[in-house]
Write a protein that holds these residues in place. Structure first.
Motif, PDB file in Angstrom:
ATOM      1  N   LEU A   1       0.983  -1.381  -0.043  1.00 47.29           N
ATOM      2  CA  LEU A   1      -0.212   0.480   0.175  1.00 47.29           C
ATOM      3  C   LEU A   1       0.971   0.793   0.450  1.00 47.29           C
ATOM      4  O   LEU A   1       1.844   1.489   0.390  1.00 47.29           O
ATOM      5  CB  LEU A   1      -0.767  -0.063   1.014  1.00 47.29           C
ATOM      6  N   PRO A   2       0.458   2.186  -0.389  1.00 47.19           N
ATOM      7  CA  PRO A   2       1.592   3.581  -0.483  1.00 47.19           C
ATOM      8  C   PRO A   2       0.934   4.306   0.952  1.00 47.19           C
ATOM      9  O   PRO A   2       0.568   3.876   1.585  1.00 47.19           O
ATOM     10  CB  PRO A   2       0.572   4.187  -2.231  1.00 47.19           C
ATOM     11  N   LEU A   3       1.372   5.501   0.624  1.00 46.51           N
ATOM     12  CA  LEU A   3       0.988   6.419   1.975  1.00 46.51           C
ATOM     13  C   LEU A   3      -0.230   6.705   2.107  1.00 46.51           C
ATOM     14  O   LEU A   3      -1.334   6.613   1.109  1.00 46.51           O
ATOM     15  CB  LEU A   3       2.059   7.900   2.040  1.00 46.51           C
ATOM     16  N   PRO A   4      -0.641   6.824   2.815  1.00 43.02           N
ATOM     17  CA  PRO A   4      -2.238   7.123   4.007  1.00 43.02           C
ATOM     18  C   PRO A   4      -2.627   8.341   2.600  1.00 43.02           C
ATOM     19  O   PRO A   4      -3.562   8.498   2.004  1.00 43.02           O
ATOM     20  CB  PRO A   4      -2.025   7.495   5.083  1.00 43.02           C
ATOM     21  N   ILE A   5      -1.989   9.609   2.231  1.00 42.51           N
ATOM     22  CA  ILE A   5      -2.517  10.104   1.876  1.00 42.51           C
ATOM     23  C   ILE A   5      -2.466  10.078   0.661  1.00 42.51           C
ATOM     24  O   ILE A   5      -3.689  10.910  -0.350  1.00 42.51           O
ATOM     25  CB  ILE A   5      -1.232  11.763   1.962  1.00 42.51           C
ATOM     26  N   TYR A   6      -1.866   9.294  -0.741  1.00 42.41           N
ATOM     27  CA  TYR A   6      -1.674   8.992  -1.122  1.00 42.41           C
ATOM     28  C   TYR A   6      -3.373   8.251  -1.195  1.00 42.41           C
ATOM     29  O   TYR A   6      -3.116   8.323  -2.755  1.00 42.41           O
ATOM     30  CB  TYR A   6      -1.014   8.538  -2.204  1.00 42.41           C
ATOM     31  N   ARG A   7      -3.451   7.635  -0.703  1.00 44.72           N
ATOM     32  CA  ARG A   7      -4.694   6.739  -0.470  1.00 44.72           C
ATOM     33  C   ARG A   7      -6.145   7.980  -0.539  1.00 44.72           C
ATOM     34  O   ARG A   7      -6.940   7.261  -1.119  1.00 44.72           O
ATOM     35  CB  ARG A   7      -4.907   5.408   0.018  1.00 44.72           C
ATOM     36  N   HIS A   8      -5.797   8.350   0.180  1.00 45.92           N
ATOM     37  CA  HIS A   8      -7.277   9.296   0.658  1.00 45.92           C
ATOM     38  C   HIS A   8      -7.251   9.960  -0.771  1.00 45.92           C
ATOM     39  O   HIS A   8      -8.311  10.837  -1.242  1.00 45.92           O
ATOM     40  CB  HIS A   8      -6.757  10.602   1.968  1.00 45.92           C
ATOM     41  N   ILE A   9      -6.681  10.955  -1.112  1.00 41.91           N
ATOM     42  CA  ILE A   9      -6.409  11.468  -2.774  1.00 41.91           C
ATOM     43  C   ILE A   9      -6.835  10.396  -3.596  1.00 41.91           C
ATOM     44  O   ILE A   9      -7.724  11.158  -5.112  1.00 41.91           O
ATOM     45  CB  ILE A   9      -4.599  11.948  -3.382  1.00 41.91           C
ATOM     46  N   ALA A  10      -6.392   9.190  -3.761  1.00 40.89           N
ATOM     47  CA  ALA A  10      -7.018   8.602  -4.593  1.00 40.89           C
ATOM     48  C   ALA A  10      -8.399   8.102  -4.998  1.00 40.89           C
ATOM     49  O   ALA A  10      -9.439   8.222  -5.280  1.00 40.89           O
ATOM     50  CB  ALA A  10      -6.362   6.868  -5.148  1.00 40.89           C
ATOM     51  N   SER A  11      -8.748   8.320  -3.206  1.00 45.84           N
ATOM     52  CA  SER A  11     -10.074   7.944  -2.737  1.00 45.84           C
ATOM     53  C   SER A  11     -11.248   9.128  -3.258  1.00 45.84           C
ATOM     54  O   SER A  11     -12.656   9.303  -3.549  1.00 45.84           O
ATOM     55  CB  SER A  11      -9.950   7.327  -0.880  1.00 45.84           C
ATOM     56  N   PHE A  12     -10.646  10.489  -3.107  1.00 44.40           N
ATOM     57  CA  PHE A  12     -11.311  11.773  -2.954  1.00 44.40           C
ATOM     58  C   PHE A  12     -11.449  11.912  -4.688  1.00 44.40           C
ATOM     59  O   PHE A  12     -12.516  12.319  -5.383  1.00 44.40           O
ATOM     60  CB  PHE A  12     -10.134  12.422  -2.556  1.00 44.40           C
ATOM     61  N   LEU A  13     -10.240  11.313  -5.363  1.00 45.68           N
ATOM     62  CA  LEU A  13     -10.505  11.255  -6.690  1.00 45.68           C
ATOM     63  C   LEU A  13     -11.404  10.624  -8.160  1.00 45.68           C
ATOM     64  O   LEU A  13     -12.551  10.895  -8.741  1.00 45.68           O
ATOM     65  CB  LEU A  13      -9.158  11.350  -8.055  1.00 45.68           C
ATOM     66  N   SER A  14     -11.222   9.049  -7.171  1.00 47.34           N
ATOM     67  CA  SER A  14     -12.388   8.712  -7.644  1.00 47.34           C
ATOM     68  C   SER A  14     -14.310   9.107  -6.809  1.00 47.34           C
ATOM     69  O   SER A  14     -14.972   8.849  -7.594  1.00 47.34           O
ATOM     70  CB  SER A  14     -12.276   7.125  -7.311  1.00 47.34           C
ATOM     71  N   MET A  15     -14.293   9.800  -6.229  1.00 46.73           N
ATOM     72  CA  MET A  15     -15.590   9.756  -5.631  1.00 46.73           C
ATOM     73  C   MET A  15     -15.963  11.627  -6.481  1.00 46.73           C
ATOM     74  O   MET A  15     -17.150  11.222  -7.338  1.00 46.73           O
ATOM     75  CB  MET A  15     -15.562  10.104  -4.074  1.00 46.73           C
ATOM     76  N   PHE A  16     -14.689  11.956  -7.103  1.00 47.77           N
ATOM     77  CA  PHE A  16     -15.534  13.824  -7.360  1.00 47.77           C
ATOM     78  C   PHE A  16     -15.554  13.238  -8.550  1.00 47.77           C
ATOM     79  O   PHE A  16     -15.968  14.217  -9.500  1.00 47.77           O
ATOM     80  CB  PHE A  16     -13.488  14.307  -7.167  1.00 47.77           C
ATOM     81  N   LYS A  17     -14.304  11.932  -9.732  1.00 47.22           N
ATOM     82  CA  LYS A  17     -14.717  11.670 -10.959  1.00 47.22           C
ATOM     83  C   LYS A  17     -16.361  11.151 -10.924  1.00 47.22           C
ATOM     84  O   LYS A  17     -16.954  11.457 -12.148  1.00 47.22           O
ATOM     85  CB  LYS A  17     -13.934  10.322 -11.208  1.00 47.22           C
ATOM     86  N   LEU A  18     -16.568  10.846 -10.465  1.00 48.44           N
ATOM     87  CA  LEU A  18     -17.783  10.098 -10.565  1.00 48.44           C
ATOM     88  C   LEU A  18     -19.039  11.418 -10.700  1.00 48.44           C
ATOM     89  O   LEU A  18     -20.169  11.113 -11.463  1.00 48.44           O
ATOM     90  CB  LEU A  18     -18.699   8.966  -9.171  1.00 48.44           C
ATOM     91  N   LEU A  19     -18.706  12.330  -9.123  1.00 46.88           N
ATOM     92  CA  LEU A  19     -19.741  12.927  -9.046  1.00 46.88           C
ATOM     93  C   LEU A  19     -20.268  13.809 -10.894  1.00 46.88           C
ATOM     94  O   LEU A  19     -20.915  14.730 -10.794  1.00 46.88           O
ATOM     95  CB  LEU A  19     -19.365  14.180  -8.365  1.00 46.88           C
ATOM     96  N   LEU A  20     -18.120  14.415 -10.764  1.00 44.48           N
ATOM     97  CA  LEU A  20     -18.444  15.304 -11.889  1.00 44.48           C
ATOM     98  C   LEU A  20     -19.018  14.865 -13.023  1.00 44.48           C
ATOM     99  O   LEU A  20     -19.594  14.982 -14.246  1.00 44.48           O
ATOM    100  CB  LEU A  20     -16.981  15.743 -12.524  1.00 44.48           C
ATOM    101  N   ILE A  21     -19.247  12.955 -13.448  1.00 46.53           N
ATOM    102  CA  ILE A  21     -19.736  12.777 -14.426  1.00 46.53           C
ATOM    103  C   ILE A  21     -21.133  12.584 -14.696  1.00 46.53           C
ATOM    104  O   ILE A  21     -21.970  12.856 -15.965  1.00 46.53           O
ATOM    105  CB  ILE A  21     -18.862  10.940 -14.814  1.00 46.53           C
TER     106      ILE A  21
END
Length: 195
Positions: free
Chosen positions: A75-95
């Motif tokens: 697993l990467p550092l927690p900050i990178y996991r949180h960024i990836a999780s945020f991007l995943s949700m933001f992507k769905l919202l934007l779509i």
């Protein structure tokens, strides 16, 4: 799992029996755990190392049938996991906002930029662009480049430190050296009996 205590007791009894059967000189015996040594791989799954792990596992199982091999994602550092999780949700919202077509800029009293107008004229293409661009950034956040190997929780190889994957010959040589060293340490710790 419930057979583990019984197998440990049987192994212990066999070791005591073999030690008491011959009272002449130094006892030399090799005690192996009932489950065998544990070789653990921590890999970067998003880097494509899963296939390499499968090839190594197959070759090592043929050469060392008693060894247990486990693989898991590093697993990467927690900050990178949180960024990836945020991007995943933001992507769905934007779509979702692009598909619905409701102008979010009007809520703030702003004029819609040209990119928003273009996305409304080309909804399918805009959604695909958001999806793939976001996935690319998420993969970069989750990618560690790791191929870490431990034998019984002792690190034996690190791609993060060495910068490359071990060849099969290197890995076999490392395992041979570690196992020889463990056998010598086991023999040195055995009590010496005098007749």
């Amino acid at each position: 799992m419930r057979w583990l205590p019984l197998s440990v007791v049987i192994l212990w009894a066999c070791c005591l029996y073999s030690a008491s059967a011959d009272n002449s000189g130094v006892k030399k015996m090799k005690v192996q755990f009932a489950t065998g040594p544990l070789l653990k791989f921590q890999i970067c799954v998003s880097c494509g190392y899963k296939r390499v792990l499968e090839e190594y596992t197959q070759a090592l199982n043929q050469r060392y049938p008693d060894i247990r091999i486990e693989g898991e994602n590093y697993l990467p550092l927690p900050i990178y996991r949180h960024i990836a999780s945020f991007l995943s949700m933001f992507k769905l919202l934007l779509i979702g906002v692009i598909i619905v077509g409701k102008d979010p800029f009007a809520l703030f009293g702003m004029q819609a930029p040209g990119l928003w107008v273009w996305s409304q004229e080309n909804k399918i293409y805009a959604c695909m662009m958001v999806f793939f661009f976001s996935n690319m950034i998420e993969n970069q956040c989750m990618s560690t480049g790791a191929f870490e190997i431990t034998l019984n929780d002792v690190p034996v190889w690190s791609k993060l430190e060495s910068g490359h994957l071990p060849s099969m010959q290197q890995l076999v040589q490392i395992l041979e050296n570690e196992m020889k060293m463990n056998v010598h340490m086991d023999m040195d710790t055995l009590p010496h009996h005098r007749s």
